[in-house]
Motif scaffolding. Structure first.
Motif, PDB file in Angstrom:
ATOM      1  N   UNK A 254      23.926  17.244  47.051  1.00  0.00           N
ATOM      2  CA  UNK A 254      23.202  17.443  45.791  1.00  0.00           C
ATOM      3  C   UNK A 254      22.776  16.117  45.176  1.00  0.00           C
ATOM      4  N   UNK A 255      23.573  15.070  45.360  1.00  0.00           N
ATOM      5  CA  UNK A 255      23.243  13.769  44.752  1.00  0.00           C
ATOM      6  C   UNK A 255      22.006  13.144  45.383  1.00  0.00           C
ATOM      7  N   UNK A 256      21.587  13.639  46.544  1.00  0.00           N
ATOM      8  CA  UNK A 256      20.426  13.056  47.225  1.00  0.00           C
ATOM      9  C   UNK A 256      19.123  13.799  46.918  1.00  0.00           C
ATOM     10  N   UNK A 257      19.189  14.860  46.131  1.00  0.00           N
ATOM     11  CA  UNK A 257      17.973  15.623  45.828  1.00  0.00           C
ATOM     12  C   UNK A 257      16.990  14.787  45.010  1.00  0.00           C
ATOM     13  N   UNK A 258      15.741  14.855  45.407  1.00  0.00           N
ATOM     14  CA  UNK A 258      14.667  14.150  44.710  1.00  0.00           C
ATOM     15  C   UNK A 258      14.151  15.052  43.584  1.00  0.00           C
ATOM     16  N   UNK A 259      14.177  14.589  42.335  1.00  0.00           N
ATOM     17  CA  UNK A 259      13.680  15.421  41.235  1.00  0.00           C
ATOM     18  C   UNK A 259      12.246  15.905  41.446  1.00  0.00           C
ATOM     19  N   UNK A 260      11.412  15.110  42.089  1.00  0.00           N
ATOM     20  CA  UNK A 260      10.024  15.533  42.347  1.00  0.00           C
ATOM     21  C   UNK A 260       9.997  16.748  43.271  1.00  0.00           C
ATOM     22  N   UNK A 261      10.894  16.763  44.268  1.00  0.00           N
ATOM     23  CA  UNK A 261      10.957  17.909  45.178  1.00  0.00           C
ATOM     24  C   UNK A 261      11.418  19.157  44.430  1.00  0.00           C
ATOM     25  N   UNK A 262      12.354  18.996  43.489  1.00  0.00           N
ATOM     26  CA  UNK A 262      12.818  20.139  42.686  1.00  0.00           C
ATOM     27  C   UNK A 262      11.691  20.684  41.820  1.00  0.00           C
ATOM     28  N   UNK A 263      10.973  19.797  41.162  1.00  0.00           N
ATOM     29  CA  UNK A 263       9.855  20.219  40.316  1.00  0.00           C
ATOM     30  C   UNK A 263       8.827  20.977  41.148  1.00  0.00           C
ATOM     31  N   UNK A 264       8.482  20.428  42.303  1.00  0.00           N
ATOM     32  CA  UNK A 264       7.501  21.068  43.174  1.00  0.00           C
ATOM     33  C   UNK A 264       7.990  22.435  43.650  1.00  0.00           C
ATOM     34  N   UNK A 265       9.247  22.505  44.064  1.00  0.00           N
ATOM     35  CA  UNK A 265       9.789  23.766  44.581  1.00  0.00           C
ATOM     36  C   UNK A 265       9.844  24.838  43.503  1.00  0.00           C
ATOM     37  N   UNK A 266      10.336  24.490  42.320  1.00  0.00           N
ATOM     38  CA  UNK A 266      10.425  25.484  41.249  1.00  0.00           C
ATOM     39  C   UNK A 266       9.046  25.896  40.763  1.00  0.00           C
ATOM     40  N   UNK A 267       8.156  24.930  40.608  1.00  0.00           N
ATOM     41  CA  UNK A 267       6.803  25.236  40.142  1.00  0.00           C
ATOM     42  C   UNK A 267       6.100  26.173  41.112  1.00  0.00           C
TER      43      UNK A 267
END
Length: 163
Positions: free
Chosen positions: A112-125
């Motif tokens: 979890x500590x390696x997750x890129x916030x940009x990837x999270x934003x893209x995935x959720x969006x």
């Protein structure tokens, strides 16, 4: 951010307003909710009025009594959406999201500590965009099917479709 926004009210009051909206949508009286929660009516009325601090036990008891999502009741104020709990009472949106998130957390562990916030934003969006589009298409298909069925039942001739 969203419609149904209520500013300058305590979190307990916003949760109480959400509970009232769900209760009314379910066609329940305050007495029925109180009885289902095993509470005196006056205590339930205090909960719904948002008197005092948020009582998590009451939120979960109310959710069980009204068959709604306790997490939507709790998170609606953070979203600035007083109607969030009523709108998601049947879909259990937050409950499903939190279960899926919990499964993801279990699988990811320390990664979890390696997750890129940009990837999270893209995935959720993208996920929410797809859900909105699927919902819109299903609503259109349902309306079209119902219109055609009504026409058949009333004897109206079908319209010619595009060739």
């Amino acid at each position: 951010m969203t419609s149904g926004r209520v500013d300058n009210l305590s979190e307990a009051r916003l949760i109480g307003l959400a509970a009232r909206a769900v209760r009314r949508a379910r066609g329940m009286t305050a007495q029925q909710a109180a009885t289902a929660m095993n509470l005196p009516l006056r205590t339930y009325e205090y909960f719904e009025a948002g008197s005092g601090r948020v009582n998590l036990d009451y939120v979960h008891r109310f959710a069980a009594a009204a068959d709604c999502d306790p997490w939507a009741l709790l998170l609606g104020p953070s979203l600035g959406a007083s109607e969030f709990a009523r709108r998601t009472a049947d879909s259990k949106l937050m409950l499903i999201f939190l279960i899926a998130l919990g499964e993801f957390v279990d699988k990811m562990g320390e990664r979890l500590v390696t997750l890129d916030p940009r990837a999270l934003i893209e995935a959720f969006t993208e996920t929410f965009r797809k859900l909105e589009e699927e919902n819109r298409v299903r609503a259109e298909e349902t309306a079209s099917w119902l219109d055609a069925g009504r026409d058949r039942l009333t004897g109206k001739p079908p319209e010619d479709g595009p060739d």
